[in-house]
Design a protein around this motif. Sequence first.
Motif, PDB file in Angstrom:
ATOM      1  N   ARG A 134      16.896   3.792  -7.100  1.00 54.93           N
ATOM      2  CA  ARG A 134      17.156   2.999  -5.904  1.00 54.93           C
ATOM      3  C   ARG A 134      16.596   3.682  -4.664  1.00 54.93           C
ATOM      4  N   VAL A 181      12.937   2.991  -4.361  1.00 57.45           N
ATOM      5  CA  VAL A 181      12.658   1.630  -3.886  1.00 57.45           C
ATOM      6  C   VAL A 181      12.860   1.547  -2.374  1.00 57.45           C
ATOM      7  N   GLU A 221      10.029   3.262  -0.684  1.00 59.31           N
ATOM      8  CA  GLU A 221       8.826   2.413  -0.769  1.00 59.31           C
ATOM      9  C   GLU A 221       8.861   1.306   0.276  1.00 59.31           C
ATOM     10  N   ARG A 222      10.021   0.668   0.395  1.00 61.41           N
ATOM     11  CA  ARG A 222      10.160  -0.408   1.392  1.00 61.41           C
ATOM     12  C   ARG A 222      10.000   0.122   2.805  1.00 61.41           C
TER      13      ARG A 222
END
Length: 198
Positions: free
Chosen positions: A2, A5, A8-9
């Motif tokens: 998580r 992610v 990355e966002r």
Amino acid sequence: MRAAVVAERAEATREALIATARRLFVHKGYFATGTEEIVAAAGVGTRGALYHHFADKRALFLAVFERVEEDLLASAGGADTTGDALTLLRGGLLGFLNASLTPEVQRILLIDGPAVLGWQQWRATEKRYGLGAIRALLERAVAEGSLSAQPLDALAHILLAAVDEAALFIAGADDPPAAREQAVTAVERLLAGLTTGS
């Protein structure tokens, strides 16, 4: 997983803000571009997303400025790297003068850069990206014997200042292509005076 992610966002949001601001700053200029317009065009939600990554609009401009500098260095790195050091130095300096005809380099690096960042920070950033490359090529030219031994730090600063001023001359001219021709001639003569045979 998580965390990866989320990271990355966050990076995607930061990149979207830089890319969008870059485009808007080129077309409208820094002072005519608002943060709300950047956020909306980037599609990243609210201004909170911008302020999560950048302290203010000026900090975002600095990121854009540095990205343009990095792209210039990358394109110079993709140029022909064969030949003696003075030939490579000439190619790099004249390549920068050619790039100063592009709206992106004119607006972000040469017109808005000094106005937004202030003269001292603008010069420091220019030095960070250009000075090391110039000095390394001068050092190599001395090793090759095409340049006599001399204070290279001073010479590197002088060449960087000359090409920066030549680019500013081009960007501020009524006829930039004609100004570029004049600037190229002047820089060519300056570089011709460096060779040991002169």
